[in-house]
Design a protein around this motif. Structure first.
Motif, PDB file in Angstrom:
ATOM      1  N   SER B  48     -57.623   6.190  57.050  1.00 30.30           N
ATOM      2  CA  SER B  48     -57.985   4.802  56.751  1.00 30.30           C
ATOM      3  C   SER B  48     -56.788   3.951  56.332  1.00 30.30           C
ATOM      4  O   SER B  48     -56.880   2.738  56.260  1.00 30.30           O
ATOM      5  N   LYS B  49     -55.654   4.593  56.069  1.00 27.01           N
ATOM      6  CA  LYS B  49     -54.455   3.835  55.676  1.00 27.01           C
ATOM      7  C   LYS B  49     -54.055   2.893  56.815  1.00 27.01           C
ATOM      8  O   LYS B  49     -54.202   3.236  57.992  1.00 27.01           O
ATOM      9  N   LYS B  50     -53.517   1.764  56.427  1.00 32.07           N
ATOM     10  CA  LYS B  50     -53.180   0.764  57.432  1.00 32.07           C
ATOM     11  C   LYS B  50     -51.778   0.970  58.030  1.00 32.07           C
ATOM     12  O   LYS B  50     -51.527   0.668  59.193  1.00 32.07           O
ATOM     13  N   HIS B  51     -50.860   1.442  57.190  1.00 32.73           N
ATOM     14  CA  HIS B  51     -49.490   1.668  57.669  1.00 32.73           C
ATOM     15  C   HIS B  51     -49.252   3.154  57.937  1.00 32.73           C
ATOM     16  O   HIS B  51     -49.617   3.989  57.129  1.00 32.73           O
ATOM     17  N   ASP B  78     -55.271  -2.086  64.762  1.00 30.66           N
ATOM     18  CA  ASP B  78     -55.377  -2.564  63.380  1.00 30.66           C
ATOM     19  C   ASP B  78     -54.503  -1.754  62.420  1.00 30.66           C
ATOM     20  O   ASP B  78     -54.539  -1.956  61.213  1.00 30.66           O
ATOM     21  N   LYS B  79     -53.716  -0.835  62.986  1.00 30.93           N
ATOM     22  CA  LYS B  79     -52.724  -0.124  62.178  1.00 30.93           C
ATOM     23  C   LYS B  79     -51.325  -0.415  62.714  1.00 30.93           C
ATOM     24  O   LYS B  79     -51.167  -0.796  63.869  1.00 30.93           O
ATOM     25  N   LYS B  80     -50.343  -0.196  61.852  1.00 32.27           N
ATOM     26  CA  LYS B  80     -48.953  -0.446  62.274  1.00 32.27           C
ATOM     27  C   LYS B  80     -48.124   0.823  62.138  1.00 32.27           C
ATOM     28  O   LYS B  80     -48.217   1.518  61.127  1.00 32.27           O
ATOM     29  N   ASP B 100     -46.689  -1.211  52.594  1.00 33.41           N
ATOM     30  CA  ASP B 100     -47.364  -1.129  51.308  1.00 33.41           C
ATOM     31  C   ASP B 100     -47.484   0.374  51.029  1.00 33.41           C
ATOM     32  O   ASP B 100     -48.318   1.059  51.632  1.00 33.41           O
ATOM     33  N   ASP B 103     -50.727   2.038  50.729  1.00 29.01           N
ATOM     34  CA  ASP B 103     -51.606   1.981  51.901  1.00 29.01           C
ATOM     35  C   ASP B 103     -50.898   2.585  53.121  1.00 29.01           C
ATOM     36  O   ASP B 103     -51.084   2.121  54.250  1.00 29.01           O
ATOM     37  N   THR B 104     -50.089   3.616  52.856  1.00 29.41           N
ATOM     38  CA  THR B 104     -49.287   4.209  53.932  1.00 29.41           C
ATOM     39  C   THR B 104     -49.563   5.706  54.073  1.00 29.41           C
ATOM     40  O   THR B 104     -49.593   6.438  53.081  1.00 29.41           O
TER      41      THR B 104
END
Lengths: 402, 402
Positions: B48-51, B78-80, B100, B103-104
């Motif tokens: 679920s982490k974004k980065h 939606d992720k990088k 972040d 959030d990684t």
């Protein structure tokens, strides 16, 4: 007796130096370090937009990008440069997403004023936002269609001197205007170029460096037809691209005897490319020279901490090293490994620190080297006739459809 | 009579094909298209982490980066992904700014488990944030020190098969794990690789393409020692870098007769490099082959509008063209201009559209081509002995200091 020939001998360094001196008046880039930058600095001070979109390609962007990329990681610029270079629609779309159109200054840069990529993108951007002197500045030759367009719309213009070619234009308005807006000390930039200029023309340190290197490359061009620049900093990737254009487009020519000349440039980044191209240098055919570029002082003390991970005893020797030290020793180890092989010609350039003065020295040094090699192989270093045919084919094809 | 020799003859295509078939069991990448992806997909769904910070270098990142860069401009991820590849401190600092940390997810990728760049960066990151199974996953050989570390800390691990080399690992867990997290359809990716695999081994279309190309390159390797890939999309810059590693590190070798072999890869991007390297191809020494890569359908209808700028009559022929059409015609015009020169060997690969299926076909095609060329020149395509010496020098030097 009559005599003619289709070969040439490599002239003496002094003769080549005289040839170069003879073209100083004619070829504009030699005198760029000595220009007056007052107008540029005054203009730059007034720019308040946060985003600077540079629309240009090749020589109109590569030098600026090289310096921007070299400096941006360690500088606190409050503006951002965006480069619209390509007609790839996915690239244009992605770059637009990063802009606030209302807070963007557009710098349209084209020497001829009719570069197809630049004008096509300018046309498109003009459909998205009204272009006026408030948000658009033109950098072009003073009698180009682009400058005429700017004058008609009362836009600010900066002149690219006719005798400064695109790949030799980084120290002209082409590079100075965007860099001054960004906040780079362009006088210190020119000071770096000036130092190398004077040293070379006074036949001091840079004369020896450049002449010896050029002579070696030319004397051995058929054996070592590939010239690798191996730069040990991610910040030098832009410099590598600039070098590739400068070297390839200047020296890939038919000479006065009708012989196709070529020294082929390749740009690598260390240590990343130790895991890629290095194997080929080390064990491949001996057709390459290698120039290492190192940064002596990254002005960064970030350390690899000890004791954060256990179980990697074999790698304990990196503990408490700074990353700056590690990358420097990685460069040294690679250099030593090539030296031990014994038959790969290489040299090492060390940049003192990450600032505009030092990158300018490096770039001006490469411009002079290119001019000198061009004289040795008896070509016209400053034109690019080989790319005209494709442009004509494109025009004919597209006109045909209309 | 006794006889020995230090030269070799180029074997027949059928013999080479048999050699390749003989190594299918031994060399792991051939069977990667047929693997079960269930575990990877289940794991990826839970992230679920974004980065996603990928810590790795060379073969651990180049393939993933190539596919990510190819797809990201036209996909809505939606992720990088962030790539920590280099020990350059300014690069590490800059990449950290974009994360972040809370959030990684950190993906630590190293086949050997002791890659100095990767472990050094991992050590540093571990001092910034506590690493646990919540935010850290390890991809390595199952008996490496890195995997042992992960097991001790109960972190999720994925295995890199021992017989899959770094530069041939894009279709293993190395590429599939990050790409699946990102949302790429990895089954469709493998389907592309499978299609080329089957076509080649059933001696159909790809067999002809690959065998003929490999044979030409090997027969002419001393005349055309440089192989340029000229990709007409900014999205293919990552592919170019991947190709350079694959080609250079696989083929830059000493062969069974002790002869240094080399085909030197160069990656260009069109139309940008029409304003850089093209002059050198067109008028320079005839030492290059050129492979053009085009995208047939950019799925983008952005047009160059008419009537936004006046005074550029000479360029009116671009009005109302899509940028996609323009870049395609620029590629066609460059190809035609080389064809007219007559003595520059070139071929054209057209990718149908921008998706994972088609980039996988291109990449698997290049992996097979590399294997076939390696067999022709009688080298070990899968090792990299030439980079070991620098590693040893570095270790000795740094240990000495401690």
């Amino acid at each position: 007796m009559q005599y003619s020939k289709s070969f040439y001998q490599i002239k003496s360094s002094q003769t080549i130096f005289n040839y170069v001196k003879d073209e100083i008046e004619q070829i504009g880039y030699y005198s760029l370090p000595f220009q007056d930058t007052t107008k540029i600095k005054e203009y730059a001070k007034k720019v308040s937009k946060k985003h600077i979109a540079i629309v240009g390609i090749g020589g109109s962007t590569l030098g600026t990008f090289a310096i921007y990329q070299f400096l941006k990681r360690t500088s606190e610029f409050d503006k951002k440069l965006h480069f619209f270079e390509t007609t790839d629609p996915t690239d244009i779309k992605q770059r637009l997403k990063k802009l606030d159109l209302e807070d963007t200054l557009f710098l349209i840069i084209s020497k001829s004023g009719t570069t197809i990529e630049t004008i096509s993108i300018f046309k498109y951007l003009s459909s998205l936002i009204k272009m006026s002197n408030e948000n658009c500045t033109i950098i072009s030759e003073n009698d180009s269609k682009l400058t005429a367009f700017a004058n008609k719309h009362k836009m600010t213009t900066f002149d690219i001197p006719k005798n400064v070619g695109g790949r030799f234009s980084v120290f002209s308005t082409v590079g100075l205007v965007p860099l001054a807006i960004l906040g780079v000390d362009i006088d210190n930039l020119l000071k770096g170029a000036k130092e190398v200029h004077n040293s070379f023309f006074e036949q001091k340190e840079y004369y020896d460096i450049i002449m010896e290197k050029a002579r070696f490359m030319v004397e051995n061009k058929n054996r070592f037809n590939i010239n690798v620049v191996f730069s040990y900093s991610a910040s030098l990737e832009g410099f590598n691209k600039w070098y590739i254009q400068l070297w390839g487009e200047s020296l890939g020519k038919i000479n006065i005897n009708g012989t196709k000349q070529a020294l082929t440039p390749i740009g690598l980044i260390g240590p990343v490319d130790q895991h890629s191209f290095l194997q080929l240098i080390a064990e491949g055919k001996r057709d390459k020279t290698v120039t290492f570029i190192k940064v002596a002082d990254f002005q960064d003390e970030t350390k690899i901490p000890a004791n954060t991970l256990e179980g990697f005893d074999d790698l304990d020797y990196v503990d408490n090293l700074t990353f700056a030290k590690l990358i420097d020793e990685q460069a040294n180890a690679t250099i030593k490994s090539l030296k031990e092989l014994g038959d790969i010609p290489h040299d090492v350039i060390t940049i003192n620190r990450v600032d505009e003065f030092n990158i300018a020295k490096l770039m001006y040094n490469y411009q002079l080297l290119t001019s000198v090699v061009g004289k040795f192989v008896q070509i016209n270093t400053y034109n690019q006739p080989g790319v005209e045919s494709g442009k004509k084919i494109l025009k004919a094809k597209l006109k045909d459809k209309g």
